[in-house]
Design an enzyme around this catalytic site. Structure first.
Site, PDB file in Angstrom:
ATOM      1  N   CYS A  86      17.933   8.517  45.673  1.00 55.02           N
ATOM      2  CA  CYS A  86      18.983   7.879  44.205  1.00 55.02           C
ATOM      3  C   CYS A  86      17.701   7.277  43.327  1.00 55.02           C
ATOM      4  O   CYS A  86      16.913   8.104  43.032  1.00 55.02           O
ATOM      5  CB  CYS A  86      19.914   7.298  43.949  1.00 55.02           C
ATOM      6  SG  CYS A  86      20.944   7.372  43.203  1.00 55.02           S
ATOM      7  N   HIS A 182      23.047   9.525  48.368  1.00 55.56           N
ATOM      8  CA  HIS A 182      22.504   8.279  49.453  1.00 55.56           C
ATOM      9  C   HIS A 182      22.760   8.644  51.287  1.00 55.56           C
ATOM     10  O   HIS A 182      23.939   8.124  51.866  1.00 55.56           O
ATOM     11  CB  HIS A 182      23.059   6.798  48.878  1.00 55.56           C
ATOM     12  CG  HIS A 182      22.492   6.093  48.536  1.00 55.56           C
ATOM     13  ND1 HIS A 182      22.244   5.023  48.328  1.00 55.56           N
ATOM     14  CD2 HIS A 182      22.988   6.410  47.077  1.00 55.56           C
ATOM     15  CE1 HIS A 182      21.780   4.104  47.021  1.00 55.56           C
ATOM     16  NE2 HIS A 182      21.563   4.974  45.994  1.00 55.56           N
ATOM     17  N   GLU A 184      21.786   7.545  53.541  1.00 55.77           N
ATOM     18  CA  GLU A 184      21.741   6.676  54.884  1.00 55.77           C
ATOM     19  C   GLU A 184      23.284   5.748  55.091  1.00 55.77           C
ATOM     20  O   GLU A 184      23.322   4.903  56.000  1.00 55.77           O
ATOM     21  CB  GLU A 184      20.551   5.705  54.502  1.00 55.77           C
ATOM     22  CG  GLU A 184      20.323   4.889  53.019  1.00 55.77           C
ATOM     23  CD  GLU A 184      21.243   5.435  52.245  1.00 55.77           C
ATOM     24  OE1 GLU A 184      20.439   7.035  51.802  1.00 55.77           O
ATOM     25  OE2 GLU A 184      21.511   4.588  51.073  1.00 55.77           O
TER      26      GLU A 184
HETATM   27  N1  GLN Z   1      21.452   4.402  39.067  1.00 49.67           N
HETATM   28  C1  GLN Z   1      20.296   4.033  39.232  1.00 49.67           C
HETATM   29  C2  GLN Z   1      18.969   3.763  38.039  1.00 49.67           C
HETATM   30  O1  GLN Z   1      19.057   4.477  37.218  1.00 49.67           O
HETATM   31  C3  GLN Z   1      20.695   3.977  40.650  1.00 49.67           C
HETATM   32  C4  GLN Z   1      21.478   4.037  41.356  1.00 49.67           C
HETATM   33  C5  GLN Z   1      20.880   3.873  42.429  1.00 49.67           C
HETATM   34  O2  GLN Z   1      20.280   4.567  43.097  1.00 49.67           O
HETATM   35  N2  GLN Z   1      21.791   3.935  43.637  1.00 49.67           N
HETATM   36  O3  GLN Z   1      17.726   3.188  38.908  1.00 49.67           O
END
Ligand code: GLN
Length: 217
Positions: A86, A182, A184
């Protein structure tokens, strides 16, 4: 094989902000030793790194200020295996589609932040991912998306491992792997197992290099 390669690989977890504790738990479960990484000195002796989810602007700015971003860039250029999830995927990208923020780069992808965001900020979906080993290799990943990015563009060296809604949500380039979701948070261990396997290979390679060096003296 050299003795050091038999021990538990030491895997750094960028622990500035976000979902780092969950990653450390999964790493322990798959036989690695998680190491908190907050400053450049913490990179010494790690065999791979996890860049967790969170807020990529904050992660980048804090890591830039301490010199960690530069130090990590050097380790990645030197072949340190990494898993970015992410926000971690965003930080590993060479660019984001909008705005400017400090990035590590390293992976030839352009990422759209909060791409799945607006309507449904958070959702779970089964996603088929290619290239994962293990007994359950064929089973789809229970993917948790939280204000998740997607891969907008990728270079020829990048293998897209999974798509959701037609968009790239997991990819690999050599020893770098990224997921928009994610793993994890859903009991998924295969991505961390991949990282630990790569860490072992890189550690053996490093040990062999050192032995050759000592032998040549
Ligand atoms: N929206 C977040 C970003 O742009 C990432 C979201 C996440 O890591 N769950 O950094």
């Amino acid at each position: 094989m050299v003795a050091a390669a038999l021990g538990r690989p030491r895997i750094g977890v960028l622990s500035i902000q976000g979902a780092f504790a969950e990653h450390a738990r999964v790493l322990e479960r798959v036989g690695a030793e998680p190491v908190d990484v907050r400053a450049p000195g913490d990179l010494a002796g790690i065999d791979a790194i996890v860049l967790p989810g969170g807020e990529s602007t904050t992660l980048g700015l804090v890591a830039e200020e301490s010199g960690l971003l530069d130090a990590l860039r050097r380790r990645l250029a030197d072949g340190l295996p990494a898993l970015g999830t992410c926000a971690g995927m965003i930080v590993l990208a060479r660019a984001v589609t909008e705005g400017a923020q400090p990035l590590l780069g390293g992976m030839d992808i352009v990422v759209r932040r909060n791409a799945f965001g607006r309507q449904r900020h958070s959702f779970e979906a089964p996603v088929a991912v290619s290239g994962l080993d293990g007994a359950e290799a064929g089973a789809p990943v229970d993917a948790v998306f939280i204000r998740a990015p997607w891969i907008e563009e990728s270079g020829t060296g990048v293998e897209i491992l999974a798509r959701h809604g037609g968009h790239g949500v997991a990819a690999r380039q050599g020893d770098l792997m990224v997921t928009a979701f994610h793993p994890e948070l859903s009991g998924e261990h295969r991505f961390h197992e991949w990282l630990v396997a790569r860490a072992r290979v890189c550690r053996e390679r490093g040990d062999e290099r050192r032995e050759r060096h000592v032998g040549a003296q």
